[in-house]
Design a protein around this motif. Sequence first.
Motif, mmCIF file in Angstrom:
data_model
loop_
_atom_site.group_PDB
_atom_site.id
_atom_site.type_symbol
_atom_site.label_atom_id
_atom_site.label_comp_id
_atom_site.label_asym_id
_atom_site.label_seq_id
_atom_site.Cartn_x
_atom_site.Cartn_y
_atom_site.Cartn_z
ATOM 1 N N PRO A 155 -5.683 -0.017 0.605
ATOM 2 C CA PRO A 155 -5.433 -0.252 2.028
ATOM 3 C C PRO A 155 -4.424 -1.359 2.260
ATOM 4 C CG PRO A 155 -7.785 -0.178 1.549
ATOM 5 C CD PRO A 155 -7.080 -0.236 0.231
ATOM 6 N N GLY A 156 -3.565 -1.171 3.249
ATOM 7 C CA GLY A 156 -2.595 -2.198 3.596
ATOM 8 C C GLY A 156 -3.139 -3.199 4.610
ATOM 9 N N LEU A 157 -4.301 -2.898 5.169
ATOM 10 C CA LEU A 157 -4.902 -3.775 6.168
ATOM 11 C C LEU A 157 -6.389 -3.921 5.889
ATOM 12 C CD1 LEU A 157 -4.516 -5.381 8.805
ATOM 13 C CD2 LEU A 157 -5.063 -3.267 10.045
ATOM 14 N N VAL A 158 -6.829 -5.161 5.826
ATOM 15 C CA VAL A 158 -8.234 -5.471 5.568
ATOM 16 C C VAL A 158 -8.716 -6.439 6.653
ATOM 17 C CG1 VAL A 158 -9.846 -6.552 3.941
ATOM 18 C CG2 VAL A 158 -7.967 -5.139 3.080
ATOM 19 N N LYS A 159 -9.922 -6.249 7.132
ATOM 20 C CA LYS A 159 -10.473 -7.143 8.159
ATOM 21 C C LYS A 159 -11.020 -8.416 7.508
ATOM 22 C CE LYS A 159 -11.741 -3.910 11.831
ATOM 23 N NZ LYS A 159 -10.790 -2.866 11.412
ATOM 24 N N LEU A 190 -8.018 -2.964 -4.566
ATOM 25 C CA LEU A 190 -6.780 -2.331 -5.007
ATOM 26 C C LEU A 190 -6.978 -1.686 -6.375
ATOM 27 C CD1 LEU A 190 -4.208 -5.121 -4.093
ATOM 28 C CD2 LEU A 190 -4.588 -2.988 -2.856
ATOM 29 N N ILE A 191 -6.202 -0.635 -6.623
ATOM 30 C CA ILE A 191 -6.208 0.046 -7.909
ATOM 31 C C ILE A 191 -4.801 0.037 -8.466
ATOM 32 C CG2 ILE A 191 -6.442 2.301 -9.030
ATOM 33 C CD1 ILE A 191 -8.752 2.884 -7.126
ATOM 34 N N CYS A 192 -4.692 -0.129 -9.767
ATOM 35 C CA CYS A 192 -3.409 -0.004 -10.455
ATOM 36 C C CYS A 192 -3.509 1.170 -11.428
ATOM 37 C CB CYS A 192 -3.071 -1.280 -11.211
ATOM 38 S SG CYS A 192 -1.478 -1.219 -12.076
ATOM 39 N N THR A 216 2.221 -4.082 -3.613
ATOM 40 C CA THR A 216 1.743 -3.509 -2.366
ATOM 41 C C THR A 216 1.341 -4.641 -1.426
ATOM 42 O OG1 THR A 216 0.238 -1.877 -1.392
ATOM 43 C CG2 THR A 216 -0.675 -3.266 -3.117
ATOM 44 N N LEU A 217 1.768 -4.535 -0.182
ATOM 45 C CA LEU A 217 1.481 -5.575 0.808
ATOM 46 C C LEU A 217 0.108 -5.347 1.425
ATOM 47 C CD1 LEU A 217 2.351 -8.003 2.547
ATOM 48 C CD2 LEU A 217 3.380 -6.343 4.135
ATOM 49 N N VAL A 218 -0.706 -6.377 1.384
ATOM 50 C CA VAL A 218 -2.022 -6.329 2.015
ATOM 51 C C VAL A 218 -2.089 -7.424 3.081
ATOM 52 C CG1 VAL A 218 -4.506 -6.482 1.706
ATOM 53 C CG2 VAL A 218 -3.082 -5.460 -0.098
ATOM 54 N N SER A 219 -2.403 -7.042 4.283
ATOM 55 C CA SER A 219 -2.582 -7.995 5.371
ATOM 56 C C SER A 219 -4.058 -8.085 5.716
ATOM 57 C CB SER A 219 -1.789 -7.556 6.604
ATOM 58 O OG SER A 219 -0.407 -7.532 6.331
ATOM 59 N N VAL A 220 -4.535 -9.312 5.909
ATOM 60 C CA VAL A 220 -5.924 -9.525 6.322
ATOM 61 C C VAL A 220 -5.895 -9.953 7.783
ATOM 62 C CG1 VAL A 220 -8.060 -10.769 5.935
ATOM 63 C CG2 VAL A 220 -6.572 -10.169 3.989
ATOM 64 N N SER A 221 -6.363 -9.071 8.633
ATOM 65 C CA SER A 221 -6.294 -9.326 10.075
ATOM 66 C C SER A 221 -7.288 -8.427 10.798
ATOM 67 C CB SER A 221 -4.880 -9.054 10.591
ATOM 68 O OG SER A 221 -4.831 -9.160 11.998
ATOM 69 N N SER A 222 -7.791 -8.925 11.912
ATOM 70 C CA SER A 222 -8.716 -8.119 12.710
ATOM 71 C C SER A 222 -7.949 -7.220 13.672
ATOM 72 C CB SER A 222 -9.659 -9.040 13.472
ATOM 73 O OG SER A 222 -8.929 -9.969 14.235
#
Lengths: 121, 110
Positions: free
Chosen positions: A9-13, A20-22, A115-121
């Motif tokens: 996922p690119g967005l996590v709360k 993540l998987i490689c 991969t870019l992951v953003s943590v945001s609500s």
Amino acid sequence: QVQLQESGPGLVKPSETLSLICTVSGGSISASDYYWAWIRQPPGKGLEWLGIINDSGRTYHNASLRSRVTISVDTSNNQFSLRLNSATAADSAVYYCARQVGYGSWYLDLWGRGTLVSVSS
Amino acid sequence: QSALTQPASVSGSPGQSITISCTGTSSNVGSFNLVSWYQQHPDKAPKLIIYEVTKRPSGVSDRFSGSKSGNTASLTISGLQAEDETFYYCSSYARGDSLIFGGGTKLTVL
């Protein structure tokens, strides 16, 4: 040739788990004496090593994140994974998987594209 | 462990040589010949250019060289080219089985 590809996922709360998987292609994750690494890079900042795992499941972690990080390996699917629990905005970053050439070498000779992951609500 | 210390930026003219320093402690750089250097272009993955202080992977230009003295490792780029303008990171094995990186150096080719 061997290639690495991150997915997830690119967005996590906030407070949830970042997963993540490689996927390793073009070669076996059990080949030679490799270790498999996770590294992250917040936007505009430097690199941070998260930890490594070998095909037997032996792991080494960044001590500052050890309580929140789980790295595991799935040799049947030629994959390894990262789980980072209790995510906060500070965990927003580009996450890279990479290959380390053996336990004693401590250098990363092959990297995924990230991969870019953003943590945001 | 704290990050290794690199200058934020260095610059040089085409054809010149520049050196980027990477300072650690006796718990990492000073005690182990396990320093590596990575080149990272914007929005790209890092690329290994030096490992085990002085070794170059196959395909990396011999204009890149590494060295170490005490707690400080160095990357030297000779015959600067425009394509060398980007970010460089050092890393080192650290006592206790971990890997630490430097904060990164932006190289500008004038």
